[in-house]
Design an enzyme around this catalytic site. Structure first.
Site, PDB file in Angstrom:
ATOM      1  N   ARG A   1       3.136   5.852  -3.149  1.00 33.06           N
ATOM      2  CA  ARG A   1       4.320   6.641  -3.522  1.00 33.06           C
ATOM      3  C   ARG A   1       4.642   6.509  -5.003  1.00 33.06           C
ATOM      4  NH1 ARG A   1       4.175   5.667   1.608  1.00 33.06           N
ATOM      5  NH2 ARG A   1       5.375   6.865   3.150  1.00 33.06           N
TER       6      ARG A   1
ATOM      7  N   LYS B   1       0.832  -1.217   0.000  1.00 32.18           N
ATOM      8  CA  LYS B   1       0.000   0.000   0.000  1.00 32.18           C
ATOM      9  C   LYS B   1       0.865   1.266   0.000  1.00 32.18           C
ATOM     10  CE  LYS B   1      -2.267   1.277   4.059  1.00 32.18           C
ATOM     11  NZ  LYS B   1      -2.281   2.675   4.489  1.00 32.18           N
ATOM     12  N   SER B   2       1.855   1.321   0.875  1.00 31.30           N
ATOM     13  CA  SER B   2       2.693   2.527   0.957  1.00 31.30           C
ATOM     14  C   SER B   2       3.468   2.734  -0.332  1.00 31.30           C
ATOM     15  CB  SER B   2       3.695   2.397   2.106  1.00 31.30           C
ATOM     16  OG  SER B   2       3.025   2.421   3.328  1.00 31.30           O
TER      17      SER B   2
ATOM     18  N   ASP C   1       1.343  -0.693  11.828  1.00 33.28           N
ATOM     19  CA  ASP C   1       0.035  -1.109  11.300  1.00 33.28           C
ATOM     20  C   ASP C   1      -0.344  -2.530  11.734  1.00 33.28           C
ATOM     21  OD1 ASP C   1      -0.377   1.288  10.054  1.00 33.28           O
ATOM     22  OD2 ASP C   1       0.416   0.631   8.116  1.00 33.28           O
TER      23      ASP C   1
ATOM     24  N   SER D   1       6.606   9.618  11.937  1.00 39.58           N
ATOM     25  CA  SER D   1       5.503   9.380  10.997  1.00 39.58           C
ATOM     26  C   SER D   1       6.014   9.502   9.566  1.00 39.58           C
ATOM     27  CB  SER D   1       4.373  10.390  11.235  1.00 39.58           C
ATOM     28  OG  SER D   1       3.532  10.434  10.097  1.00 39.58           O
TER      29      SER D   1
ATOM     30  N   ARG E   1      -8.907  12.743  11.937  1.00 40.11           N
ATOM     31  CA  ARG E   1      -7.478  12.452  12.138  1.00 40.11           C
ATOM     32  C   ARG E   1      -6.645  13.735  12.120  1.00 40.11           C
ATOM     33  NH1 ARG E   1      -6.383   7.004   8.945  1.00 40.11           N
ATOM     34  NH2 ARG E   1      -4.445   7.145  10.102  1.00 40.11           N
TER      35      ARG E   1
HETATM   36  C1  S3P Z   1       2.041   5.041   6.035  1.00 39.62           C
HETATM   37  C2  S3P Z   1       2.587   5.361   7.231  1.00 39.62           C
HETATM   38  C3  S3P Z   1       2.028   4.964   8.532  1.00 39.62           C
HETATM   39  C4  S3P Z   1       0.998   3.856   8.391  1.00 39.62           C
HETATM   40  C5  S3P Z   1       0.088   4.046   7.228  1.00 39.62           C
HETATM   41  C6  S3P Z   1       0.846   4.185   5.928  1.00 39.62           C
HETATM   42  C7  S3P Z   1       2.685   5.541   4.809  1.00 39.62           C
HETATM   43  O1  S3P Z   1       1.425   6.103   9.117  1.00 39.62           O
HETATM   44  O2  S3P Z   1       0.265   3.737   9.582  1.00 39.62           O
HETATM   45  O3  S3P Z   1      -0.805   2.941   7.111  1.00 39.62           O
HETATM   46  O4  S3P Z   1       2.412   4.997   3.720  1.00 39.62           O
HETATM   47  O5  S3P Z   1       3.485   6.472   4.913  1.00 39.62           O
HETATM   48  P1  S3P Z   1       2.321   7.128   9.990  1.00 39.62           P
HETATM   49  O6  S3P Z   1       3.546   7.320   9.235  1.00 39.62           O
HETATM   50  O7  S3P Z   1       1.577   8.407  10.097  1.00 39.62           O
HETATM   51  O8  S3P Z   1       2.513   6.438  11.309  1.00 39.62           O
END
Ligand code: S3P
Length: 442
Positions: free
Chosen positions: A26, A21-22, A323, A166, A121
């Site tokens: 990106r 997902k991340s 997560d 974060s 949030r």
């Molecule tokens: C993510 C970072 C995390 C994670 C989220 C995806 C990302 O959040 O919890 O599901 O893709 O950068 P934080 O970086 O705010 O903790």
């Protein structure tokens, strides 16, 4: 949708997962900022990525899906059009926070909004440092909607210590800093995921880690050099999502007589905290076919049913499994002894308050769990009774509770299970392919 998961006598087989997902977020966003055509194989097409794909159309960026490959036609930094309509980021905090940074770097104006859940949030964490950089961004009392306006002044470089580790905040600031008039330094209190830094460097940017900056001693400090040249387009095959793999890993560990192979998942050390902690608890697993793809470590994970012992989780590993706490809570419920999670208050600001909700739902299944301000305690005896539980609109909580049903003494019925489509639409078919019995009704 309600789904009932029945106790299983063993899960067997091999699965492939959709792209991380991340990395999907990106790859799409950086592809849209690059000049040229990016090709991203195994892109995650799911609830969480659709808002960012839709947003691209408003910015005048075209893309297409060819089977599992996303093609993005980037026109270079500064080429984005202003968004005329409010951009709906759905339930995705990654989308709203990363888009804000990318819009600033492209000098684009627009309004970023999202679901009721997203509006709860915290957004101050990006708005405050972006304002220090001279970016015209305003929140609604610290929350979405966010309004971004084109500024007549250049973006200023920043030296900034993030109050929480974060990757979303860091990425938002990195993207803004690419278009700044001087280098920026960002320091974090912990090792948040570094996919943005790796991907940008592979595309020709210069994001330096602390070891590459002379006389710079602070841990988790990066230096972002403003872009001198356009970003090169990206060609990458995205690894399977370790955060989705986590549900199959724990399912294999707690269901007796199981052996599951999860092929080609991302094993970036800043994402692999769960594996480290499960190993301490006695998990039997092996990693095979390890290789590198686009700067990310990838491998096959084979996991066997194991007797788990309780453990303590705190400090830096918390960020590296941020997560995974809903499914970790399930693993702890099946382990013997008292597991203590602390220094994890950030879990309260995720898709749900994951401390309160996890504790409430595990309690309904007969687990001895105590909520703490910054974590939870779970006393396990190797057994969970089962029962009726609720997802609270949180995809990871829904999947974690369904996994508990595979090894509980009685079936587990999860209300609101449709939310799994946010990040892993294939969750139920994949579980069934391994031998799980799951029945669902709308
Ligand atoms: C993510 C970072 C995390 C994670 C989220 C995806 C990302 O959040 O919890 O599901 O893709 O950068 P934080 O970086 O705010 O903790």
């Amino acid at each position: 949708m309600d789904c009932i998961v029945y106790p299983v006598s063993g899960l067997q087989g091999s699965i492939n997962l959709q792209g991380d997902k991340s990395l999907s977020h990106r790859a799409l966003l950086l592809g849209a900022m690059a000049k040229g055509t990016s090709e991203i194989e195994n892109f995650l097409l799911a609830g969480v990525t659709k808002p960012m794909l839709n947003a691209m159309e408003q910015f005048g960026i075209s893309w297409e899906m060819k089977e599992k490959t996303l093609i993005v036609h980037g026109k270079g930094l500064g080429s984005w059009k202003d968004a005329e309509n409010s951009l709906d980021c759905g339930n995705s905090a990654t989308t709203i926070r990363l888009l804000a940074g990318a819009m600033a770097a492209n000098h684009t104006s627009g309004i970023l909004d999202g679901s009721e859940g997203l509006q709860k949030r915290p957004m101050d964490r990006i708005v405050e440092p972006m304002q220090i950089m001279g970016i015209q961004i305003h929140s609604t009392a610290g929350h979405a909607p966010l309004i971004l306006q084109r500024s007549p002044f250049p973006i200023r470089g920043i030296e900034y210590e993030l109050p929480v580790a974060s990757a979303q905040v860091k990425t938002c600031l990195i993207l803004s800093a690419l278009a700044a008039d001087s280098p920026s330094q960002l320091v974090e209190p912990g090792p948040s995921r570094d996919h943005t830094e790796r991907m940008l460097n592979a595309m020709g940017a210069h994001i330096l880690s602390e070891s590459e900056v002379e006389n710079y001693q602070k841990k988790y400090c990066i230096t972002v050099m403003p872009l001198k040249d356009e970003l090169k387009p990206l060609r990458m095959n995205l690894p399977g999502d370790i955060s989705s793999a986590a549900f199959f890993i724990v399912a294999g560990l707690i269901s007796p007589h199981s052996q599951i192979k999860i092929s080609q998942i991302g094993l970036n050390p800043r994402r692999a905290g769960l594996i480290e902690v499960l190993q301490k608890m006695g998990a039997e697993y092996s990693i095979q076919n390890q290789n590198e793809q686009g700067g990310e470590t990838v491998g096959d994970l084979v996991v066997n049913a194991s007797n788990l012992e309780a453990t303590q989780v705190n400090g830096e590993v918390v960020v590296c499994m941020i997560d995974e706490f809903p499914i970790f809570g399930v693993a702890a419920a099946f382990a013997r002894g008292e597991t203590i999670v602390s220094q994890a208050e950030e879990l309260r600001y995720k898709e749900s308050d994951r401390i309160t909700m996890l504790c409430e739902e595990l309690t309904k299944m007969g687990v001895d769990v105590t909520e703490q301000a910054d974590g939870f305690r779970i006393k396990g005896n190797g057994k969970v009774s089962g029962g009726e539980v609720c997802s609270h609109g949180d995809h990871r909580l829904a999947m974690a509770l369904m996994v508990a049903g595979l090894a509980a003494e009685n079936p587990v019925c999860v209300h609101g299970a449709e939310v799994v489509n946010e990040s892993l639409p294939e969750f139920i078919p994949l579980m069934r392919s391994l031998g799980a019995e799951i029945t669902c009704r709308d």
